[in-house]
Design a protein around this motif. Structure first.
Motif, PDB file in Angstrom:
ATOM      1  N   UNK A 102       3.548   5.717  -0.719  1.00  0.00           N
ATOM      2  CA  UNK A 102       2.316   6.505  -0.713  1.00  0.00           C
ATOM      3  C   UNK A 102       1.073   5.777  -1.203  1.00  0.00           C
ATOM      4  N   UNK A 103       1.090   4.445  -1.265  1.00  0.00           N
ATOM      5  CA  UNK A 103      -0.102   3.715  -1.713  1.00  0.00           C
ATOM      6  C   UNK A 103      -0.900   3.176  -0.528  1.00  0.00           C
ATOM      7  N   UNK A 104      -0.251   2.387   0.331  1.00  0.00           N
ATOM      8  CA  UNK A 104      -1.016   1.774   1.424  1.00  0.00           C
ATOM      9  C   UNK A 104      -1.355   2.791   2.506  1.00  0.00           C
ATOM     10  N   UNK A 105      -2.548   2.664   3.009  1.00  0.00           N
ATOM     11  CA  UNK A 105      -3.054   3.591   4.020  1.00  0.00           C
ATOM     12  C   UNK A 105      -3.743   2.780   5.107  1.00  0.00           C
ATOM     13  N   UNK A 106      -3.397   3.013   6.380  1.00  0.00           N
ATOM     14  CA  UNK A 106      -4.035   2.245   7.454  1.00  0.00           C
ATOM     15  C   UNK A 106      -5.532   2.525   7.446  1.00  0.00           C
ATOM     16  N   UNK A 107      -6.303   1.482   7.807  1.00  0.00           N
ATOM     17  CA  UNK A 107      -7.765   1.621   7.837  1.00  0.00           C
ATOM     18  C   UNK A 107      -8.145   2.796   8.748  1.00  0.00           C
ATOM     19  N   UNK A 115       5.981   4.585   3.361  1.00  0.00           N
ATOM     20  CA  UNK A 115       6.728   3.350   3.082  1.00  0.00           C
ATOM     21  C   UNK A 115       6.494   2.874   1.660  1.00  0.00           C
ATOM     22  N   UNK A 116       7.438   2.069   1.160  1.00  0.00           N
ATOM     23  CA  UNK A 116       7.275   1.334  -0.095  1.00  0.00           C
ATOM     24  C   UNK A 116       7.622  -0.117   0.249  1.00  0.00           C
ATOM     25  N   UNK A 117       7.109  -1.071  -0.542  1.00  0.00           N
ATOM     26  CA  UNK A 117       7.414  -2.464  -0.181  1.00  0.00           C
ATOM     27  C   UNK A 117       7.330  -3.414  -1.367  1.00  0.00           C
TER      28      UNK A 117
END
Ligand SMILES: O=C(O)CCC(=O)C(=O)O
Ligand SMILES: [Fe+2]
Length: 334
Positions: A102-107, A115-117
């Motif tokens: 829940x952190x990365x967000x597409x532009x 996802x987590x990574x």
């Protein structure tokens, strides 16, 4: 139902009208690199010009190494959240260690990806001139024996494979074959080890990976044999990418698109959610984002400028400045 920035629902595979079933991203064998380099250049040039993507077979990375890395990745992500979050480093924009769900967000997207990574970068000797842009790795992961070791093996194997692809692309762009070698030998490349968990019940409007373009020169991806990856064709239809197990999917990123004045396209792609009957299954993948050395200045190649294709980027930019700007856009940096 939430729309992505392109106004297309990406939350399931169900939008069949948008997907062309018969066409495939071309496959190129690394045997050509050894056996007929000029043909390798031609095949890659054709595939990238049309799709910005290619599938690489016979690449020489042992299947056993790939499976070991996938197994260690599964073991790491199975750890509970408290343990994993010990490996989240503050102030690094997720450049090393663990980035939670829940952190990365597409532009341009309104909600974060499902996802987590884990991120692993190049090891540098202490005091190296690139130390400020390339922090040390998180090597001690006590929960999973051999996690760092196998990740480093995959990093090195994909780095070497990527440099062979770049030799061909240099020739395709009318540069000397070794054009990229002193520009990527200490590149700020990243291996991203991704876990897309089973689709949670409250995932309405959220997608595994929203439509985006990669930032770097080229990306080499393991794990796309588990379905979901799609690329946006020039006619606006989405095309499934389904490589055979063990193959490497390799695409052009924005830095190479910029350097080549769009002769090589950085194609929009996404990972859609599985159909309901597979929604309980996780997906694991490993993209390797091959970056130039941080002080490499991206200045449009003369060989890619013409009357029909005037220079789109008269202002050169260092790859580090470009990267920092893009990380802010995808919420990894503030
Ligand atoms: O997981 C995948 O298949 C693709 C991931 C991706 O496109 C990315 O992380 O940039
Ligand atoms: Fe990507």
């Amino acid at each position: 139902m939430t729309m992505t920035m392109r106004g297309i629902d990406a939350t399931t595979n169900g939008d069949d009208d948008d997907v062309n079933e018969t066409e495939e991203v071309p496959t190129v064998s690394l045997e050509l690199y050894e056996g007929d380099f000029n043909e390798f250049v031609v095949r890659l040039g054709e595939a990238y010009t049309k799709y910005g993507f290619v599938i690489l077979e016979n690449h020489g990375i042992p299947q056993e190494m790939i499976e070991r890395a996938m197994g260690r990745s599964r073991a790491f992500f199975e750890c509970d959240e408290v343990k994993k979050k010990k490996y989240t480093l503050r102030g690094l924009g997720g450049a090393r260690g663990y980035t939670a769900f829940g952190v990365e967000q597409a532009k341009g997207a309104s909600k974060p990806d499902l996802k987590e990574f884990w991120h692993l970068g190049r090891d540098l000797p202490p005091g190296h001139k690139y130390e400020a842009s390339m922090p040390p790795n998180v090597d001690e992961v006590v929960e999973v024996e051999g996690f760092s070791e196998v990740n480093k093996q995959i990093f090195n194997a994909l780095d070497a494979l990527g440099n062979r692809v770049l030799e061909a692309l240099a020739v395709h762009l009318e540069q000397p074959r070794d054009y990229f070698s002193d520009k990527t030998n200490e590149g700020n490349s990243i291996l991203r080890i991704i876990h897309y968990p089973p689709i949670p019940p409250d995932a309405a409007g959220r997608v595994r990976a929203g439509a985006h373009e990669d930032i770097n020169l080229i990306t080499l991806l393991l794990g796309a044999d588990e379905g979901g990856l799609q690329i946006l064709r020039k006619d606006g239809k989405w095309l499934d990418v389904n490589p055979p197990p063990g193959c490497v999917t390799c695409n052009i990123g924005d830095m190479l698109q910029r350097l080549s004045n769009h002769k090589l396209p950085s194609t929009t792609h996404r990972v859609v959610n599985p159909p309901v009957e597979r929604a309980h299954l996780p997906r694991f993948s490993m993209p390797f984002f091959l970056h130039p050395n941080p002080d490499f200045v991206i200045e449009t190649l003369e060989s890619c400028i013409s009357d029909e294709n005037p220079n789109r980027y008269p202002e050169p930019i260092s790859s580090d400045d470009y990267l920092q700007e893009r990380l802010r856009e995808i919420k990894l940096k503030s």
